[in-house]
Design a protein around this motif. Sequence first.
Motif, mmCIF file in Angstrom:
data_model
loop_
_atom_site.group_PDB
_atom_site.id
_atom_site.type_symbol
_atom_site.label_atom_id
_atom_site.label_comp_id
_atom_site.label_asym_id
_atom_site.label_seq_id
_atom_site.Cartn_x
_atom_site.Cartn_y
_atom_site.Cartn_z
ATOM 1 N N VAL A 160 26.910 19.247 58.565
ATOM 2 C CA VAL A 160 28.039 18.327 58.652
ATOM 3 C C VAL A 160 27.953 17.445 59.891
ATOM 4 O O VAL A 160 28.180 16.235 59.828
ATOM 5 N N VAL A 161 27.620 18.060 61.016
ATOM 6 C CA VAL A 161 27.544 17.328 62.281
ATOM 7 C C VAL A 161 26.335 16.394 62.255
ATOM 8 O O VAL A 161 25.243 16.803 61.836
ATOM 9 N N PRO A 162 26.489 15.141 62.673
ATOM 10 C CA PRO A 162 25.331 14.228 62.727
ATOM 11 C C PRO A 162 24.190 14.837 63.520
ATOM 12 O O PRO A 162 24.402 15.397 64.601
ATOM 13 N N ILE A 163 22.984 14.716 62.995
ATOM 14 C CA ILE A 163 21.842 15.400 63.583
ATOM 15 C C ILE A 163 21.553 14.939 65.005
ATOM 16 O O ILE A 163 21.094 15.722 65.838
ATOM 17 N N ILE A 164 21.857 13.676 65.327
ATOM 18 C CA ILE A 164 21.604 13.185 66.677
ATOM 19 C C ILE A 164 22.504 13.891 67.687
ATOM 20 O O ILE A 164 22.086 14.200 68.808
ATOM 21 N N ILE A 165 23.742 14.201 67.283
ATOM 22 C CA ILE A 165 24.660 14.924 68.168
ATOM 23 C C ILE A 165 24.173 16.353 68.352
ATOM 24 O O ILE A 165 24.185 16.893 69.466
ATOM 25 N N THR A 166 23.729 16.956 67.265
ATOM 26 C CA THR A 166 23.175 18.305 67.357
ATOM 27 C C THR A 166 21.961 18.338 68.277
ATOM 28 O O THR A 166 21.816 19.247 69.105
ATOM 29 N N ALA A 167 21.091 17.345 68.148
ATOM 30 C CA ALA A 167 19.874 17.293 68.964
ATOM 31 C C ALA A 167 20.208 17.150 70.448
ATOM 32 O O ALA A 167 19.606 17.821 71.295
#
Length: 261
Positions: free
Chosen positions: A110-117
């Motif tokens: 759900v969370v945008p992958i760039i934020i997760t990264a």
Amino acid sequence: MMRTSPARIVLYVISALVLVYLILPVLIIAPISFSSARFLTFPPPSFSLRWYQQYFSNPAWMQATRVTLTVALLTVVIATPLGVAAAYAISQSKLRIMRLIHMALLLPLVVPIIITAVGIFFVYARVGLVATMPGLVLANVMLGLPYVVISVLAGLQSFDPAQEMVARSLGMNRLRSFFAVTLPQIKSSVVAGGIFAFISAMDETIVALFISGGQYQPLTKRMFTALRDEIDPTIAAISTLMTAASFMLVLLASTRQKRGG
């Protein structure tokens, strides 16, 4: 003779256009990977295997391939049992907290992958896991876990829990009854979840750009770096191989789920 309605014809046309749109990049990249030209050219002037030979003979590309396969395999080994245990607990428990745990496990989707990264990078920078193999594996386990949970939960929904209750009434404990009764009947879902976790780890790019480095760079990051320096058909050859591998794995997962075993 049955006549096809106009609405059905429109549906077929739209479906065909969507399929063409999805596979068009592959239809372009695959021929380029067999090109004899020095640069990316479509259509290729002539066909050659030189870029595949260059990929397999390049130590840097082979090192990146080993890192990718190692990370993907370790991700499957860790994420699959964790995902199976989590899915089983979620399906069996009536506690409200399990719903929250379920939602938390699916957050990477759900969370945008760039934020997760970015979040993973800052955590890793504090604990010294940047540019390490354990760091890559742990990050990909987190990203692959939701696929295992979703797949196993789907398998558990079609499983009759009364069978496990019968085994437990005959003297088996919960763990033994799970391995003897439940697991054999949901093994196709477990395998499918593991396959999708493998594909997720093999294809992950954004997180790898932030946390990998040195000798622990997967193929996706090395490809991204190579694209900045010089675009040559070696990238197309690697992309074709990775796409073919992903397609075969998805086909395998789909076949196993349909067979239910």
